[in-house]
Every structure is written in structure tokens, then in C-alpha cells.
Enzyme design. Structure first.
Site, PDB file in Angstrom:
ATOM      1  N   LEU A   1       0.851  -1.205  -0.198  1.00 11.95           N
ATOM      2  CA  LEU A   1       0.135  -0.107  -0.086  1.00 11.95           C
ATOM      3  C   LEU A   1       1.001   1.218  -0.168  1.00 11.95           C
ATOM      4  CD1 LEU A   1      -3.014   0.676   0.179  1.00 11.95           C
ATOM      5  CD2 LEU A   1      -3.018   0.998   2.657  1.00 11.95           C
ATOM      6  N   ASP A   2       0.437   2.329  -0.929  1.00 13.45           N
ATOM      7  CA  ASP A   2       1.563   3.272  -1.074  1.00 13.45           C
ATOM      8  C   ASP A   2       1.544   4.105   0.376  1.00 13.45           C
ATOM      9  OD1 ASP A   2       1.822   2.998  -3.575  1.00 13.45           O
ATOM     10  OD2 ASP A   2       0.315   4.493  -4.460  1.00 13.45           O
TER      11      ASP A   2
END
Length: 247
Positions: free
Chosen positions: A67-68
């Protein structure tokens, strides 16, 4: 194995695990709400360190899908032999809530980089947006952001991009199952997206700006579902650290 076949540590099952590490080497899952600006690797390192102190021994820990850093929401961690099933665990359908801002672009397609160009957006209407969103539903080829974790010549694309290297990524086949507009307040909109593994919502923001004859970038992102897990299932990192540090 499927996620349901592993013991689960989530918001409702966050009481400290027994200290018998051998009992857990067969594998279990942990579901976190990833903090803003933490990388997925940051979460893995912190959890691994905390469990090492708890068990007084090493336990393998990895994530099932990144997940960024500027995103929040569901991050699934695998421990013990569950790490061998990470690929299968992360293959489920994803859901995101995303805020997209029109009128400007950035090289990273989100807030990691500064604005590099501005565009008009006054011509965009709610009806335009809803019509264009429908066109994104289905199988399609998507060009990932150059600031991504894709491998290029043995290095992560973002490592090459941050060093100033010009790179071009090949498109990936993704699928948008459903997409809807939940808020319209130009220059910002909020959308809810259900999609396949490997979909970059930052790239979707870029493509939406292009389709509406403007520019756009992602300004907020939360993963609200991943396979059978929902955001309300998630533990908070602060709670996990407090509970395990107290024991």
C-alpha cells in the site's frame, strides 16, 4: 490456503498471543489499518520487531500486497508459514475510496511530488464525471506510475525514477469491477472503486484527468476492503504496539 484457513489477529482478536512461538510458526494473519506516510515495509519491520520481543525469538513476517506510503487502510500481514501463501491471499478483489483533484498533475500522480503542470477544469460537470467513470469498468491495460514498486532491470521503478532516470513501464492487465462518484466538489471529487489486484488508483486518477480533458492527481486514498477483509476489521498500529509492549 485461503485467508480463512489461518488464525487471524484483527481488531476483535488483539489479545496477546501465547509466548510459545512454535505454536504460531504454522502461520497466522494480521490485519492493520496502515498509518499515513508509513511504507508497507515500515509496518512489517515494526510488527516483526514487536513480535520478536514478545516471543523472544524470530518469526517470519511479510505483507500480502503493498500500500503506498500516502495511502491508509487495509494491509494484510502474514506470519510464519502463512508467508508462503501471501500471493494467494492478496489476489482477492480490492476496494478503495479515493479523492482526486483536477486542474493539476504531479510526476508521481499523487502528493509525493510537487505539481508540474496546471490545467483548466471549469468545464467538468458531475454528469461528465459519472459518464467517464462508467467507461473504466471492465478489463483494460493500465500503465503503472514510474514511481511504483514495479521491477525494471532488477531495481524498483521508483528507485530509478527518483535518481532522475527516464523509464517506461509496460502496461498491466487490470479489471475495474465497479466505480462510482460519491462526492463532487470541484476541483475535488471522491470515488469508490472495486478492482483487481495490481490496479494503481494513482494511474486511474491520471487517466480520468486525461479523459476529461484536464489534468488530475490523487490527493487521498484508503483501501477499505481486500478479499474477505473490511476496514472495520483492522487493528491500529498504536493499539498493537501498546498491547504487546505492555506484556
Amino acid at each position: 490456503m485461503t485467508p480463512s484457513e489461518f488464525p487471524l489477529l484483527d481488531k476483535t482478536h488483539v489479545s496477546p498471543l501465547e509466548r510459545d512461538i512454535e505454536k504460531y510458526r504454522s502461520g497466522f494473519l494480521m490485519i492493520f489499518n496502515k498509518p499515513y506516510r508509513w511504507t508497507s515495509a515500515d509496518v512489517v519491520r515494526k510488527v516483526k520487531f514487536t513480535l520478536k520481543r514478545h516471543f523472544h525469538g524470530e518469526l517470519k513476517v511479510g505483507h500480502a500486497g503493498t500500500l503506498d506510503p500516502l495511502a491508509t487502510g487495509i494491509l494484510i500481514l502474514c506470519a510464519g508459514r502463512a508467508t508462503k501463501s501471501a500471493e494467494a491471499i492478496q489476489s482477492g478483489r480490492k476496494e478503495y475510496v479515493a479523492e482526486i483533484t483536477f486542474g493539476a498533475t504531479t510526476p508521481s500522480f499523487d502528493l509525493e511530488k510537487e505539481i508540474d503542470a496546471t490545467y483548466p477544469y471549469g468545464h467538468i460537470t458531475r454528469e461528465n464525471v459519472e459518464s467517464v467513470l462508467k467507461s473504466f469498468i471492465g478489463l483494460q491495460e493500465q500503465y503503472p506510475p514510474v514511481f511504483s514498486a514495479k521491477y525494471v532491470g532488477g531495481m524498483r521503478a521508483y528507485e530509478r525514477a527518483r535518481s532522475g532516470e527516464e523509464i517506461e513501464l509496460k502496461p498491466s492487465t487490470i479489471e475495474i469491477f465497479d466505480i462510482s462518484l460519491t462526492e463532487f466538489a470541484l476541483p475535488r471529487i471522491t470515488i469508490r472503486v472495486q478492482c483487481s489486484k495490481g490496479t494503481y488508483i494513482r494511474a486511474l486518477a491520471r487517466d480520468l484527468g486525461l479523459a476529461l480533458k484536464s489534468g488530475a492527481h490523487l490527493t487521498s486514498l484508503t483501501r477499505t476492503a481486500s478479499g474477505e477483509f473490511k476496514l472495520e476489521d483492522c487493528m491500529e498500529m498504536d493499539d498493537f504496539i501498546r498491547i504487546y509492549s505492555d506484556k
